[in-house]
Design a protein around this motif. Structure first.
Motif, PDB file in Angstrom:
ATOM      1  N   PRO A  92      17.377 -10.789 -13.631  1.00 11.59           N
ATOM      2  CA  PRO A  92      17.520 -11.974 -12.790  1.00 11.59           C
ATOM      3  C   PRO A  92      16.209 -12.772 -12.674  1.00 11.59           C
ATOM      4  CG  PRO A  92      18.406 -10.029 -11.691  1.00 11.59           C
ATOM      5  CD  PRO A  92      17.617  -9.549 -12.858  1.00 11.59           C
ATOM      6  N   ILE A  93      16.361 -14.102 -12.627  1.00 13.27           N
ATOM      7  CA  ILE A  93      15.243 -14.990 -12.419  1.00 13.27           C
ATOM      8  C   ILE A  93      15.541 -15.884 -11.222  1.00 13.27           C
ATOM      9  CG2 ILE A  93      14.401 -14.981 -14.795  1.00 13.27           C
ATOM     10  CD1 ILE A  93      15.979 -17.455 -15.354  1.00 13.27           C
ATOM     11  N   SER A  94      14.491 -16.319 -10.545  1.00 14.51           N
ATOM     12  CA  SER A  94      14.643 -17.096  -9.315  1.00 14.51           C
ATOM     13  C   SER A  94      14.586 -18.589  -9.600  1.00 14.51           C
ATOM     14  CB  SER A  94      13.543 -16.723  -8.314  1.00 14.51           C
ATOM     15  OG  SER A  94      13.647 -15.370  -7.938  1.00 14.51           O
ATOM     16  N   PHE A  95      15.463 -19.330  -8.936  1.00  9.15           N
ATOM     17  CA  PHE A  95      15.469 -20.782  -8.922  1.00  9.15           C
ATOM     18  C   PHE A  95      15.363 -21.214  -7.456  1.00  9.15           C
ATOM     19  CE2 PHE A  95      17.788 -19.729 -12.841  1.00  9.15           C
ATOM     20  CZ  PHE A  95      17.052 -20.464 -13.757  1.00  9.15           C
ATOM     21  N   PRO A  96      15.098 -22.497  -7.193  1.00 12.18           N
ATOM     22  CA  PRO A  96      14.915 -22.913  -5.797  1.00 12.18           C
ATOM     23  C   PRO A  96      16.025 -22.481  -4.840  1.00 12.18           C
ATOM     24  CG  PRO A  96      14.231 -24.672  -7.262  1.00 12.18           C
ATOM     25  CD  PRO A  96      14.802 -23.598  -8.143  1.00 12.18           C
ATOM     26  N   PRO A  97      17.325 -22.567  -5.224  1.00  9.06           N
ATOM     27  CA  PRO A  97      18.353 -22.163  -4.249  1.00  9.06           C
ATOM     28  C   PRO A  97      18.873 -20.743  -4.391  1.00  9.06           C
ATOM     29  CG  PRO A  97      19.357 -23.479  -5.971  1.00  9.06           C
ATOM     30  CD  PRO A  97      17.908 -23.307  -6.344  1.00  9.06           C
ATOM     31  N   GLY A  98      18.417 -19.956  -5.390  1.00 10.57           N
ATOM     32  CA  GLY A  98      18.978 -18.617  -5.554  1.00 10.57           C
ATOM     33  C   GLY A  98      18.428 -17.899  -6.768  1.00 10.57           C
ATOM     34  N   ARG A  99      19.208 -16.937  -7.287  1.00 13.38           N
ATOM     35  CA  ARG A  99      18.789 -16.140  -8.430  1.00 13.38           C
ATOM     36  C   ARG A  99      19.944 -16.028  -9.421  1.00 13.38           C
ATOM     37  NH1 ARG A  99      16.926 -10.728  -7.516  1.00 13.38           N
ATOM     38  NH2 ARG A  99      15.229 -11.135  -8.983  1.00 13.38           N
ATOM     39  N   ALA A 100      19.593 -16.010 -10.708  1.00 16.88           N
ATOM     40  CA  ALA A 100      20.616 -15.991 -11.755  1.00 16.88           C
ATOM     41  C   ALA A 100      20.247 -14.992 -12.834  1.00 16.88           C
ATOM     42  CB  ALA A 100      20.775 -17.379 -12.364  1.00 16.88           C
ATOM     43  N   ALA A 101      21.260 -14.555 -13.575  1.00 13.58           N
ATOM     44  CA  ALA A 101      21.051 -13.696 -14.742  1.00 13.58           C
ATOM     45  C   ALA A 101      22.144 -13.985 -15.748  1.00 13.58           C
ATOM     46  CB  ALA A 101      21.064 -12.222 -14.347  1.00 13.58           C
ATOM     47  N   LEU A 102      21.823 -13.764 -17.009  1.00 13.69           N
ATOM     48  CA  LEU A 102      22.796 -13.859 -18.098  1.00 13.69           C
ATOM     49  C   LEU A 102      23.046 -12.461 -18.627  1.00 13.69           C
ATOM     50  CD1 LEU A 102      21.625 -16.992 -20.098  1.00 13.69           C
ATOM     51  CD2 LEU A 102      23.765 -16.747 -18.847  1.00 13.69           C
ATOM     52  N   LEU A 103      24.315 -12.059 -18.667  1.00 16.18           N
ATOM     53  CA  LEU A 103      24.711 -10.722 -19.072  1.00 16.18           C
ATOM     54  C   LEU A 103      25.732 -10.805 -20.209  1.00 16.18           C
ATOM     55  CD1 LEU A 103      25.365  -9.299 -15.486  1.00 16.18           C
ATOM     56  CD2 LEU A 103      23.187  -9.395 -16.712  1.00 16.18           C
ATOM     57  N   ALA A 104      26.044  -9.661 -20.782  1.00 18.02           N
ATOM     58  CA  ALA A 104      27.136  -9.558 -21.746  1.00 18.02           C
ATOM     59  C   ALA A 104      27.896  -8.280 -21.459  1.00 18.02           C
ATOM     60  CB  ALA A 104      26.615  -9.551 -23.181  1.00 18.02           C
ATOM     61  N   ASP A 105      29.219  -8.335 -21.577  1.00 13.88           N
ATOM     62  CA  ASP A 105      30.014  -7.142 -21.332  1.00 13.88           C
ATOM     63  C   ASP A 105      29.932  -6.200 -22.529  1.00 13.88           C
ATOM     64  OD1 ASP A 105      31.819  -8.008 -23.283  1.00 13.88           O
ATOM     65  OD2 ASP A 105      33.247  -8.813 -21.832  1.00 13.88           O
ATOM     66  N   ARG A 106      30.689  -5.116 -22.510  1.00 10.53           N
ATOM     67  CA  ARG A 106      30.585  -4.097 -23.555  1.00 10.53           C
ATOM     68  C   ARG A 106      30.999  -4.606 -24.922  1.00 10.53           C
ATOM     69  NH1 ARG A 106      32.878   0.106 -19.296  1.00 10.53           N
ATOM     70  NH2 ARG A 106      34.719  -1.191 -19.580  1.00 10.53           N
ATOM     71  N   ASP A 107      31.802  -5.682 -24.967  1.00  9.30           N
ATOM     72  CA  ASP A 107      32.231  -6.261 -26.236  1.00  9.30           C
ATOM     73  C   ASP A 107      31.398  -7.464 -26.642  1.00  9.30           C
ATOM     74  OD1 ASP A 107      34.298  -4.550 -27.073  1.00  9.30           O
ATOM     75  OD2 ASP A 107      35.647  -5.399 -25.578  1.00  9.30           O
ATOM     76  N   GLY A 108      30.380  -7.793 -25.858  1.00  3.63           N
ATOM     77  CA  GLY A 108      29.485  -8.885 -26.224  1.00  3.63           C
ATOM     78  C   GLY A 108      29.803 -10.238 -25.638  1.00  3.63           C
ATOM     79  N   ALA A 109      30.845 -10.359 -24.796  1.00  3.21           N
ATOM     80  CA  ALA A 109      31.169 -11.635 -24.167  1.00  3.21           C
ATOM     81  C   ALA A 109      30.112 -11.965 -23.123  1.00  3.21           C
ATOM     82  CB  ALA A 109      32.549 -11.580 -23.526  1.00  3.21           C
ATOM     83  N   VAL A 110      29.509 -13.137 -23.229  1.00  8.09           N
ATOM     84  CA  VAL A 110      28.402 -13.538 -22.362  1.00  8.09           C
ATOM     85  C   VAL A 110      28.940 -14.194 -21.091  1.00  8.09           C
ATOM     86  CG1 VAL A 110      26.365 -15.020 -22.172  1.00  8.09           C
ATOM     87  CG2 VAL A 110      26.839 -13.813 -24.317  1.00  8.09           C
ATOM     88  N   PHE A 111      28.332 -13.850 -19.960  1.00  5.21           N
ATOM     89  CA  PHE A 111      28.668 -14.487 -18.689  1.00  5.21           C
ATOM     90  C   PHE A 111      27.428 -14.505 -17.820  1.00  5.21           C
ATOM     91  CE2 PHE A 111      29.206  -9.997 -18.112  1.00  5.21           C
ATOM     92  CZ  PHE A 111      28.896  -9.713 -16.792  1.00  5.21           C
ATOM     93  N   GLY A 112      27.431 -15.377 -16.824  1.00  2.95           N
ATOM     94  CA  GLY A 112      26.302 -15.465 -15.912  1.00  2.95           C
ATOM     95  C   GLY A 112      26.697 -15.013 -14.521  1.00  2.95           C
ATOM     96  N   ILE A 113      25.690 -14.660 -13.723  1.00  2.00           N
ATOM     97  CA  ILE A 113      25.908 -14.356 -12.309  1.00  2.00           C
ATOM     98  C   ILE A 113      24.961 -15.199 -11.485  1.00  2.00           C
ATOM     99  CG2 ILE A 113      26.756 -12.024 -12.719  1.00  2.00           C
ATOM    100  CD1 ILE A 113      23.924 -11.030 -11.866  1.00  2.00           C
ATOM    101  N   TRP A 114      25.385 -15.500 -10.267  1.00  4.36           N
ATOM    102  CA  TRP A 114      24.591 -16.342  -9.370  1.00  4.36           C
ATOM    103  C   TRP A 114      24.611 -15.768  -7.963  1.00  4.36           C
ATOM    104  CZ3 TRP A 114      20.953 -19.815  -9.434  1.00  4.36           C
ATOM    105  CH2 TRP A 114      20.680 -20.552  -8.267  1.00  4.36           C
ATOM    106  N   GLU A 115      23.426 -15.568  -7.410  1.00  3.66           N
ATOM    107  CA  GLU A 115      23.267 -15.140  -6.029  1.00  3.66           C
ATOM    108  C   GLU A 115      22.561 -16.253  -5.261  1.00  3.66           C
ATOM    109  OE1 GLU A 115      20.317 -12.264  -3.377  1.00  3.66           O
ATOM    110  OE2 GLU A 115      20.396 -12.042  -5.550  1.00  3.66           O
ATOM    111  N   GLY A 116      23.191 -16.749  -4.214  1.00  4.97           N
ATOM    112  CA  GLY A 116      22.531 -17.764  -3.400  1.00  4.97           C
ATOM    113  C   GLY A 116      23.420 -18.944  -3.109  1.00  4.97           C
ATOM    114  N   GLU A 117      22.792 -19.984  -2.624  1.00 12.40           N
ATOM    115  CA  GLU A 117      23.506 -21.206  -2.251  1.00 12.40           C
ATOM    116  C   GLU A 117      24.098 -21.865  -3.492  1.00 12.40           C
ATOM    117  OE1 GLU A 117      22.484 -25.589  -0.279  1.00 12.40           O
ATOM    118  OE2 GLU A 117      20.979 -23.985  -0.314  1.00 12.40           O
ATOM    119  N   LEU A 118      25.359 -22.274  -3.395  1.00  5.81           N
ATOM    120  CA  LEU A 118      26.013 -22.927  -4.524  1.00  5.81           C
ATOM    121  C   LEU A 118      25.529 -24.363  -4.654  1.00  5.81           C
ATOM    122  CD1 LEU A 118      29.683 -21.649  -4.111  1.00  5.81           C
ATOM    123  CD2 LEU A 118      27.813 -20.636  -5.419  1.00  5.81           C
TER     124      LEU A 118
END
Length: 250
Positions: A92-118
């Motif tokens: 995860p990396i921090s941005f002004p309103p929250g924190r984000a990360a880029l992940l991939a599932d076991r088959d390689g499909a990429v998705f992001g996660i977001w913690e914080g204010e939308l």
């Protein structure tokens, strides 16, 4: 709405060309924000609905649309993904309103996660640019277990997502709305990344034919996916694919 898609972002090699294309096809207006010169925000009637970043500005190396899911804790989510065979591309990396990360599932499909204010409120975002996401993968049930454990679907939290199994599909609902679908199929490793497991973004539009014509006129490609011409898959000039449909996710 923890566990639900809360944002979509596009990585591209040519920011000005992408801005012109999506303005013509989807009517989006563009502005810079707090994330620097290499990131743009698309808006509909003043409501932010999507992001646009230069390739590698967000740690991406490929041109693609990526969905982001809302989580209560980015670090805990990344740990759960890694424990279940997922991989972490960025953060995860921090941005002004929250924190984000880029992940991939076991088959390689990429998705992001977001913690914080939308960027915009979840309900407001969905009203301004109705969207749902879909995953075509090898085994929908196994994928649903992975995402359910990583993103907290069907957890005890009061505002989490609900999972149903309908017609061999996994259907994810948040506050009664269908926000994601996962379905199984023959997906093999291949040089062409378009046939590997990946999340697809579906935008609801008023007129599919108008979007198709605009895409073709502005350097992209398009083809209808049904005989009634109610849905089409489009590619922008850089090759990023997305769907437009007049049909609701339900």
């Amino acid at each position: 709405m923890f566990g639900a898609p809360c944002w979509v972002s596009l990585s591209t090699r040519d920011l000005p060309a992408a801005e012109e294309f999506y303005h013509a096809v989807l009517g989006w207006e563009w502005r810079a924000g707090k994330l620097g010169d290499q990131y743009r925000f698309a808006s509909v009637n003043g409501v932010p609905v999507a992001g646009l970043s230069a390739v590698e500005a967000m740690g991406m190396t490929a041109v693609a649309w990526t969905p982001f899911f809302a989580v209560s804790g980015a670090d805990e989510t990344v740990s759960r993904s890694q424990e279940r065979g997922g991989t972490t591309a960025v953060g995860p990396i921090s941005f002004p309103p929250g924190r984000a990360a880029l992940l991939a599932d076991r088959d390689g499909a990429v998705f992001g996660i977001w913690e914080g204010e939308l960027v915009s409120g979840w309900e407001e975002w969905r009203r301004a640019a109705p969207v749902f996401v879909s995953l075509h993968t090898r085994h929908a049930f196994e994928a649903a277990i992975f995402y359910g454990e990583v993103l907290g679907w069907e957890s005890a939290e009061s505002d989490c997502c609900k999972v149903d199994y309908e017609n061999d599909e996994v259907v994810l609902r948040s506050r009664g709305d269908v926000v994601a679908r996962i379905h199984s199929g023959a997906v093999e490793e291949a040089p062409d990344p378009s046939v590997r497991p990946r999340w697809q973004i579906h935008f609801a539009v008023a007129d599919v034919a108008t979007c198709v014509s605009a895409a073709r006129a502005h350097g992209g490609s398009a083809r209808y996916t049904d005989e009634g011409m109610q849905e089409a898959v489009l590619s922008d000039p850089d090759g990023a694919r997305f769907f437009v449909s007049t049909r609701p996710a339900a």
